[in-house]
Design an enzyme around this catalytic site. Structure first.
Site, PDB file in Angstrom:
ATOM      1  N   ASP A   1       0.853  -1.188   0.000  1.00 52.56           N
ATOM      2  CA  ASP A   1       0.000   0.000   0.000  1.00 52.56           C
ATOM      3  C   ASP A   1       0.893   1.243   0.000  1.00 52.56           C
ATOM      4  O   ASP A   1       2.117   1.145  -0.012  1.00 52.56           O
ATOM      5  CB  ASP A   1      -0.936  -0.026   1.205  1.00 52.56           C
ATOM      6  CG  ASP A   1      -2.238   0.727   0.938  1.00 52.56           C
ATOM      7  OD1 ASP A   1      -2.194   1.720   0.200  1.00 52.56           O
ATOM      8  OD2 ASP A   1      -3.280   0.330   1.469  1.00 52.56           O
TER       9      ASP A   1
ATOM     10  N   ARG B   1     -12.189  -0.999  10.258  1.00 57.07           N
ATOM     11  CA  ARG B   1     -11.431  -2.191   9.902  1.00 57.07           C
ATOM     12  C   ARG B   1      -9.931  -1.944   9.914  1.00 57.07           C
ATOM     13  O   ARG B   1      -9.171  -2.707  10.479  1.00 57.07           O
ATOM     14  CB  ARG B   1     -11.879  -2.713   8.534  1.00 57.07           C
ATOM     15  CG  ARG B   1     -11.198  -4.017   8.123  1.00 57.07           C
ATOM     16  CD  ARG B   1     -11.880  -4.659   6.951  1.00 57.07           C
ATOM     17  NE  ARG B   1     -11.155  -5.826   6.463  1.00 57.07           N
ATOM     18  CZ  ARG B   1     -11.201  -7.029   7.010  1.00 57.07           C
ATOM     19  NH1 ARG B   1     -11.946  -7.238   8.080  1.00 57.07           N
ATOM     20  NH2 ARG B   1     -10.510  -8.037   6.499  1.00 57.07           N
TER      21      ARG B   1
ATOM     22  N   HIS C   1      11.596   5.294  48.434  1.00 56.16           N
ATOM     23  CA  HIS C   1      12.595   4.365  48.977  1.00 56.16           C
ATOM     24  C   HIS C   1      14.001   4.651  48.453  1.00 56.16           C
ATOM     25  O   HIS C   1      14.979   4.141  48.987  1.00 56.16           O
ATOM     26  CB  HIS C   1      12.182   2.908  48.720  1.00 56.16           C
ATOM     27  CG  HIS C   1      12.433   2.413  47.331  1.00 56.16           C
ATOM     28  ND1 HIS C   1      11.464   2.380  46.348  1.00 56.16           N
ATOM     29  CD2 HIS C   1      13.557   1.917  46.753  1.00 56.16           C
ATOM     30  CE1 HIS C   1      11.976   1.884  45.242  1.00 56.16           C
ATOM     31  NE2 HIS C   1      13.240   1.607  45.453  1.00 56.16           N
TER      32      HIS C   1
ATOM     33  N   ASP D   1       5.052   5.329  47.764  1.00 56.83           N
ATOM     34  CA  ASP D   1       6.458   5.316  47.335  1.00 56.83           C
ATOM     35  C   ASP D   1       6.697   6.300  46.190  1.00 56.83           C
ATOM     36  O   ASP D   1       7.129   5.925  45.101  1.00 56.83           O
ATOM     37  CB  ASP D   1       6.831   3.889  46.911  1.00 56.83           C
ATOM     38  CG  ASP D   1       8.337   3.713  46.748  1.00 56.83           C
ATOM     39  OD1 ASP D   1       9.107   4.518  47.313  1.00 56.83           O
ATOM     40  OD2 ASP D   1       8.746   2.760  46.049  1.00 56.83           O
TER      41      ASP D   1
ATOM     42  N   SER E   1      15.022   1.748  40.198  1.00 53.15           N
ATOM     43  CA  SER E   1      14.012   2.283  41.107  1.00 53.15           C
ATOM     44  C   SER E   1      13.879   3.799  40.954  1.00 53.15           C
ATOM     45  O   SER E   1      14.866   4.513  40.766  1.00 53.15           O
ATOM     46  CB  SER E   1      14.389   1.965  42.552  1.00 53.15           C
ATOM     47  OG  SER E   1      14.233   0.591  42.810  1.00 53.15           O
ATOM     48  N   GLY E   2      12.637   4.257  41.042  1.00 53.87           N
ATOM     49  CA  GLY E   2      12.366   5.686  40.930  1.00 53.87           C
ATOM     50  C   GLY E   2      12.262   6.169  39.498  1.00 53.87           C
ATOM     51  O   GLY E   2      11.820   7.291  39.256  1.00 53.87           O
TER      52      GLY E   2
END
Length: 805
Positions: A431, A444, A616, A659, A754-755
């Site tokens: 296409d 569709r 944390h 947290d 973490s974070g």
């Protein structure tokens, strides 16, 4: 008073036309971008879709079951077929309208109006064609299509032309059985087949008497089953549904003390949908596999599905009656990625099985590592291998191996070289640009939200750009679908000059002219989007063989939150296991360090002077002077010239025991192509399950390589209802948290991440939905990562920023 009366009459006529349109078109189910190739058809030139529907309703040549309407061409085609009889194909800017009465597979009363496609009797005998005289001549030679033209006696479908009190019937192909009644479900019967995945009834009370909460409501229970995002699940009103592969339909309840409950829905007496069994190999996710492999990929023996030792579970033959759960054979009863089984090893709950893939595709469509491609395409995009999974109007793509909500033949087996993995945008059939089927049952397919790669401009285009710039020309880029585009482009994407909107040569048209759309900027031959086509601006062309075509108008870009200048790889590899990001493709990622410069946590820039991280990460000290933030780097060593260092002015811990924490920088970061904020989500927004999201970080790789470089991984969001199942995280997840990950493990955030951010992609923008919080190990099976749900804290974030600015 004459003009007033005339105006009133016009208004009444207008309202009457609207009412008639609504009534007539309500008889049809509409699907955008769909086309049925039928040898028998009638073509009409009409001005509106209502006129086309009326043509279908009074079609004299055949029983009209559906029609196609092309608005730009004012073309109407009525046909005797529908999607249950013939294959549905893709076609640009075409709408397929199917008569609902021919799509229903249930009966009202004795079923004289039944027009479904069942063609087997109660005892399983195949029906004889009504026009045939073999092996049985029609009753009194009268039950034929010619004698009962209104009874729809076409093909061999069950019908009730003589008003039989037992309902639809047919002559059979068994010489010893002349005719039999068909087992067709009654439309008023509230029942379900199998696990109720396709249940569309209106029961809205649970088995314990709780009233169901509306699916589009977020109170009393916040959830991710959002009807607008999961259109293929038919989450209507507050009706019981089964969107997540549970044993039977369920719903969230209106009781604050009961989050959700199963619904009591009887099983249907009619035959369930048939599955074309695959005995030696698996197609797609392997849900139709019925072979006899009974060991996992690592060689462990499978546990018998009907037993509860050593693994206790609810994937039993009784709970999943249509899934072929025989003996200990590998199966896929709950929409996993491929066939699997519980194992007889007490230490290994379950594993995938190694079932051969049907066709020439080497293994499951998700297993290959993602290519490192730019998210733009060259030419027609046949070779595009990027990671976009969203259409130009923001709809989520359907998986290529899935047949719901749209059945098709563009599968990895039919197009083995087209890289039809997962639901990634591709162009398998040549296409004009990458596209995908959508998860919206009424649309569709659509072209994807992927721009064409920029090419090196020649000297003439450079000179033209300078001229246009010098006269402060209108911006030649579009916002969204380009409905407001008023730029100067007047050439189609294939290089053909546009026809003037006021001209009627070489193509005649009446729907889109400066007079009919005076506010659409159609004074010349510039590309415009007067009908809000989701694929963008277009025009009628000066090519006699091509009536109209789209124009290539780039999206307007800038340094906006969540829109990195360097497009991310969006890799489905793993942080644990190694998938290195493209430098500066996640420009909101920060490194949280000790004041001596040692990285230990991640974070997300959400404003020039504000970073979001996890509480944390701040356990060692609550003094701002103990930390520093590094931005704009790709390496953990942070030696790049683009590095920005900032000391902290303030730490603000999240409310309660949550947290989440805000860090205020001593001075704002400099926003550029390497340092850019992520966008914040809407308040209380819950990411729908299955949404593809991404985690980044410099965390632990467990010795698998790539240490010291920013890594990424992509995986789906898991709804809290599923994540809290006993086999997953067993009710540990709170409302202000969310889960994401592959349940087989292998991709996850880990120590040092973490974070950091969990961002999800929508509408060409990355939105910060989660803060990396905790998990049970790294990348363990059935133990997805847990993230603080940022949308629960948008009010808190905004108020803290305002208060401390």
């Amino acid at each position: 008073t004459g003009p007033v009366i005339f105006s009133v009459i016009l208004s009444i006529c207008y309202l009457f036309v609207l009412l008639v349109s609504a009534v007539v078109l309500d008889e049809y189910a509409k699907t955008e971008g769909a086309w049925i190739l039928s040898l028998v058809k009638r073509e009409y030139s009409v001005g509106t879709v209502l006129e086309c529907a009326i043509k279908c309703n009074i079609e004299p040549a055949f029983t009209c079951r559906s029609f196609m309407y092309v608005e730009k061409d004012q073309e109407c085609l009525t046909i005797p077929a529908n999607g249950k009889i013939e294959s549905v194909l893709r076609r640009t800017s075409t709408s397929l309208y199917e008569k609902k009465e021919y799509l229903m597979e249930c009966v009202n009363g004795i079923g004289m109006d039944y027009r479904g496609t069942k063609s087997k009797t109660n005892s399983g005998k195949t029906c004889q064609r009504w026009a045939s005289k073999y092996p049985h001549k029609p009753k009194y030679a009268l039950m034929t299509p010619s004698t009962h033209p209104k009874a729809d006696l076409e093909s061999n479908f069950c019908r009730n032309p003589d008003g039989d009190s037992k309902g639809p019937w047919c002559y059979t192909t068994d010489p010893d059985t002349r005719w039999e009644t068909c087992n067709v479900q009654n439309c008023s019967e509230e029942c379900m087949h199998c696990s109720g995945k396709n249940y569309r009834g209106k029961i809205s009370t649970t088995e314990n008497g709780y009233t169901c909460q509306h699916w589009n409501a977020q109170k009393p229970h916040n959830h991710g089953y959002i009807p607008s995002a999961l259109l293929e699940k038919y989450l209507e009103e507050n009706y019981c549904r089964n969107p997540d592969g549970d044993p039977r339909p369920w719903c969230f309840t209106t009781s604050p003390s009961k989050r959700w409950d199963f619904c009591s829905i009887p099983r249907c007496t009619s035959d369930p949908p048939r599955v074309v069994e695959e005995l030696t190999c698996a197609t797609g996710d392997g849900s139709a596999y019925r072979g006899t492999i009974g060991v996992t990929a690592s060689g462990k023996a499978c546990q018998v599905w009907a037993t509860q030792t050593p693994q206790q579970h609810n994937r039993t033959p009784d709970n999943y009656p249509c899934k072929g759960l025989e003996l200990n054979y590998c199966r896929n009863p709950d929409h996993e990625k491929m066939p699997w089984c519980f194992t007889t090893d007490p230490e290994t709950r379950w594993e995938y099985c190694k079932v051969p893939s049907c066709g020439d595709v080497p293994g499951p469509d998700y297993a290959a590592p993602p290519p490192a491609e730019e998210d733009c395409y060259v030419g027609d995009g046949t070779d595009y291998r990027g990671m976009v999974t969203e259409t130009i109007s923001g709809k989520r793509c359907q998986s290529w191996s899935s047949m719901t909500p749209h059945s098709h033949n563009k599968t990895p087996q039919v197009f083995p070289k087209a890289d039809l993995r997962r639901n990634l945008c591709r162009n398998p059939d040549g296409d004009r640009a990458p596209w995908c089927y959508t998860t919206d049952p009424s649309v569709r397919w659509e072209f994807c939200s992927v721009n064409r790669c920029p090419t090196a401009p020649n000297i003439w285009s450079q000179m033209l750009s300078l001229i246009l710039f010098s006269v402060d020309w209108l911006s030649d880029c579009k916002v969204g679908n380009g409905g407001t585009y008023r730029g100067p482009t007047s050439m189609t994407m294939l290089g053909v000059t546009c026809q003037s909107w006021s001209a009627q040569s070489p193509h005649q048209h009446a729907s889109f002219t400066p007079e009919s759309h005076p506010d659409k900027g159609m004074e010349s031959n510039n590309c415009r989007n007067p009908d809000n086509d989701v694929n963008g601006p277009w025009c009628y062309t000066t090519d006699r063989n091509q009536k109209w075509d789209y124009c290539q108008i780039p999206d307007c870009a800038g340094l906006k939150c969540g829109q990195p200048v360097t497009k991310p790889r969006r890799c489905f590899g793993r942080i644990v296991g190694g998938c290195v990001s493209k430098p500066h493709s996640w420009p909101w990622q920060i490194s949280l360090r000790t004041n001596t410069g040692v990285h230990f946590c991640g974070g997300t820039l959400i404003a020039p002077q504000w970073v979001l991280t996890a509480v944390h990460c701040l356990e060692s000290s609550k003094r701002p002077s103990a930390y520093m933030v590094v931005l704009g780097t790709h390496t953990e060593g942070a030696n790049e010239p683009s590095k920005q260092e900032r000391k902290l002015e303030k730490l603000i811990l999240g409310p309660g025991e949550t947290d989440i924490a805000l860090l205020k920088l001593e001075s704002p970061a400099i926003i550029n192509d390497k340092v850019l904020p992520a966008c914040l989500p809407e308040k209380d927004y819950v990411v729908p399950p299955g949404t593809e999201c991404y985690v980044t970080g410099w965390g632990e790789t467990q010795g698998t390589g790539g240490e010291g470089l920013l890594k990424e991984t992509g995986f789906p969001v898991i709804e809290n209802k599923v994540c809290n199942r006993p086999a997953y995280l067993n009710n540990r997840i709170k409302d202000h948290e969310m889960c994401a990950g592959n349940i087989e493990g292998g991709a996850d955030s880990c120590q040092g991440d973490s974070g950091g951010p969990l961002v999800c992609h929508a509408q060409n923008t990355f939105v910060l939905q989660g803060v990396t919080s905790w998990g049970l190990g790294c990348a363990n099976a059935m133990k997805p990562g847990v993230y603080v749900r940022v949308s629960k804290f948008t009010d808190w974030i905004n108020s803290q920023i305002k208060m401390n600015s």
